[in-house]
Design an enzyme around this catalytic site. Structure first.
Site, PDB file in Angstrom:
ATOM      1  N   GLY A   8     -16.628  37.779  26.121  1.00 32.02           N
ATOM      2  CA  GLY A   8     -15.413  37.110  25.653  1.00 32.02           C
ATOM      3  C   GLY A   8     -14.328  38.137  25.371  1.00 32.02           C
ATOM      4  O   GLY A   8     -13.501  37.985  24.469  1.00 32.02           O
ATOM      5  N   GLY A  11     -10.545  37.299  24.979  1.00 29.41           N
ATOM      6  CA  GLY A  11     -10.135  36.320  23.979  1.00 29.41           C
ATOM      7  C   GLY A  11      -9.381  36.964  22.826  1.00 29.41           C
ATOM      8  O   GLY A  11      -9.091  38.165  22.835  1.00 29.41           O
ATOM      9  N   ASP A  50     -20.231  34.898  33.878  1.00 23.60           N
ATOM     10  CA  ASP A  50     -20.495  33.805  32.945  1.00 23.60           C
ATOM     11  C   ASP A  50     -21.747  34.170  32.137  1.00 23.60           C
ATOM     12  O   ASP A  50     -22.803  34.442  32.736  1.00 23.60           O
ATOM     13  CB  ASP A  50     -20.719  32.522  33.776  1.00 23.60           C
ATOM     14  CG  ASP A  50     -20.795  31.279  32.913  1.00 23.60           C
ATOM     15  OD1 ASP A  50     -21.292  31.360  31.774  1.00 23.60           O
ATOM     16  OD2 ASP A  50     -20.374  30.209  33.400  1.00 23.60           O
ATOM     17  N   TYR A 139     -18.058  21.957  17.713  1.00 25.56           N
ATOM     18  CA  TYR A 139     -17.939  23.392  17.438  1.00 25.56           C
ATOM     19  C   TYR A 139     -18.810  23.765  16.232  1.00 25.56           C
ATOM     20  O   TYR A 139     -19.605  24.712  16.284  1.00 25.56           O
ATOM     21  CB  TYR A 139     -16.468  23.696  17.152  1.00 25.56           C
ATOM     22  CG  TYR A 139     -16.145  25.126  16.816  1.00 25.56           C
ATOM     23  CD1 TYR A 139     -16.326  26.138  17.752  1.00 25.56           C
ATOM     24  CD2 TYR A 139     -15.618  25.471  15.574  1.00 25.56           C
ATOM     25  CE1 TYR A 139     -15.994  27.444  17.461  1.00 25.56           C
ATOM     26  CE2 TYR A 139     -15.272  26.768  15.275  1.00 25.56           C
ATOM     27  CZ  TYR A 139     -15.464  27.751  16.220  1.00 25.56           C
ATOM     28  OH  TYR A 139     -15.125  29.052  15.922  1.00 25.56           O
ATOM     29  N   LYS A 143     -22.151  26.118  15.825  1.00 26.42           N
ATOM     30  CA  LYS A 143     -22.158  27.291  14.937  1.00 26.42           C
ATOM     31  C   LYS A 143     -23.321  27.225  13.944  1.00 26.42           C
ATOM     32  O   LYS A 143     -23.985  28.234  13.701  1.00 26.42           O
ATOM     33  CB  LYS A 143     -20.813  27.431  14.211  1.00 26.42           C
ATOM     34  CG  LYS A 143     -19.651  27.842  15.128  1.00 26.42           C
ATOM     35  CD  LYS A 143     -19.878  29.192  15.792  1.00 26.42           C
ATOM     36  CE  LYS A 143     -18.687  29.670  16.600  1.00 26.42           C
ATOM     37  NZ  LYS A 143     -18.983  30.896  17.371  1.00 26.42           N
TER      38      LYS A 143
HETATM   39  N1  SER Z   1     -10.296  29.654  14.374  1.00 24.23           N
HETATM   40  C1  SER Z   1     -11.320  28.706  14.729  1.00 24.23           C
HETATM   41  C2  SER Z   1     -10.742  27.429  15.179  1.00 24.23           C
HETATM   42  O1  SER Z   1      -9.751  27.017  14.616  1.00 24.23           O
HETATM   43  C3  SER Z   1     -12.222  28.446  13.566  1.00 24.23           C
HETATM   44  O2  SER Z   1     -13.241  29.351  13.562  1.00 24.23           O
HETATM   45  O3  SER Z   1     -11.287  26.813  16.032  1.00 24.23           O
END
Ligand code: SER
Length: 314
Positions: A8, A11, A50, A139, A143
């Site tokens: 990543g 990013g 990937d 998300y 996590k």
């Molecule tokens: N910065 C991230 C988000 O807003 C949160 O970990 O998705």
């Protein structure tokens, strides 16, 4: 020395982390990996792939004799809501691939968790390290699952995996992406380009935040700490400042007094409302000496200067 892999790498965090690692250990020792092509100004070793491709990832790690992996590749909160299947696949298959290779080749791993692990049942003010985790986003689900996977691989296989629950991170070396906290970066593009911004969160949405330099410093501190100092193998609470869009706008108006803000909360408001407003990260401070350097005014100035320069080079 053994080399370091950053996934990543293009990013928001990766763009800063690769530069910091290159200057600490030398460019030739850092392998930047991303699914996307690097920006034209990128210098150093780069691999496009990937992280879900186990065999390719493994042969690259062996080929470069990797001793540490900063595994940053993953989807953020809003992006994960748009494509939950892909979020599950990238965020967790990618992590499991990295952990499986790490366990067989004695590799130290950093993996970012997030304030996304918190949910409706989590105390919102000074959220403790050990608390309730019932996120309502894909998300957050990835996590929480990822944290448990990391802890499992540490206990079961002895993998030296370390993690931080990143708050909203604000930097300028890459363009902001699909994150809920990233209004706090987009707002500076609005400021510099048209002296106005339409904010997708309400004025009083308080979220835990951090300037990117602090985040990179904290990440390297954690990775440099002796293994016996690390008492948390899920992920450390980690924070610096908490602010609302209105408080950020007040800071921005010290630069541009007639800056115009319009609040138009969208689906991301619900995501933000499910997260904490402030975090108790005393365990990180105690175990490996975490302390931030940037407050809101200092962060605002740094972002403004950085993004202004970035835009002037476009
Ligand atoms: N910065 C991230 C988000 O807003 C949160 O970990 O998705």
């Amino acid at each position: 020395m053994k080399r370091i892999l950053v996934t990543g790498a293009c990013g928001l965090v990766g763009s800063d982390l690769v530069l910091a690692l290159q200057s600490k250990f030398g460019s030739e020792n850092i392998i930047a990996l991303d699914l996307h092509d690097p920006p034209k100004e990128f210098q150093g070793r780069f691999e496009k792939m990937d992280v879900r491709d186990f065999e390719k990832l493994k042969s690259l790690i062996l080929q470069y004799d990797i001793g540490q992996i900063f595994h940053l590749a993953g989807l953020l909160s809003a992006g994960s809501e748009k494509n939950p299947d892909m979020a599950w696949d990238v965020n967790l298959s990618g992590l499991k691939n990295v952990l499986d290779i790490a366990k067989d080749h004695n590799i130290r791993v950093f993996w970012p968790s997030s304030i996304g692990v918190y949910g409706e049942t989590t105390p919102k003010i000074l959220t403790p390290q050990h608390t309730s985790f019932e996120p309502n986003t894909m998300y957050g689900v990835t996590k929480v699952s990822g944290e448990l996977l990391c802890q499992y691989y540490h206990h079961r296989y002895g993998v030296d995996v370390r993690s931080l629950r990143y708050p909203g991170l604000n930097g300028y070396k890459a363009m902001p992406g699909d994150g809920t906290t990233e209004y706090a970066i987009h707002i500076f593009y609005g400021l510099i380009r048209e002296n106005r911004y339409e904010c997708f969160l309400s004025a009083d949405t308080r979220l835990p935040m951090m300037y990117m330099d602090d985040a990179i410093r904290g990440t390297l501190m954690l990775m440099d700490a002796p293994s016996e100092a690390i008492t948390i193998r899920t992920s450390y609470n980690f924070t610096a400042i908490s602010f609302t869009p209105a408080e950020l706008v007040a800071e921005i108006r010290k630069i541009s007094p007639d800056f115009k803000i319009i609040y138009k909360p969208d689906y991301r408001q619900k995501i933000a409302d499910s997260w904490s407003q402030s975090i108790d990260d005393s365990q990180a401070r105690k175990d490996w000496g975490w302390k931030e350097e940037y407050d809101l005014p200092k962060m605002t100035t740094a972002l403004y200067e950085g993004i202004k320069e970035r835009i002037s080079n476009e």
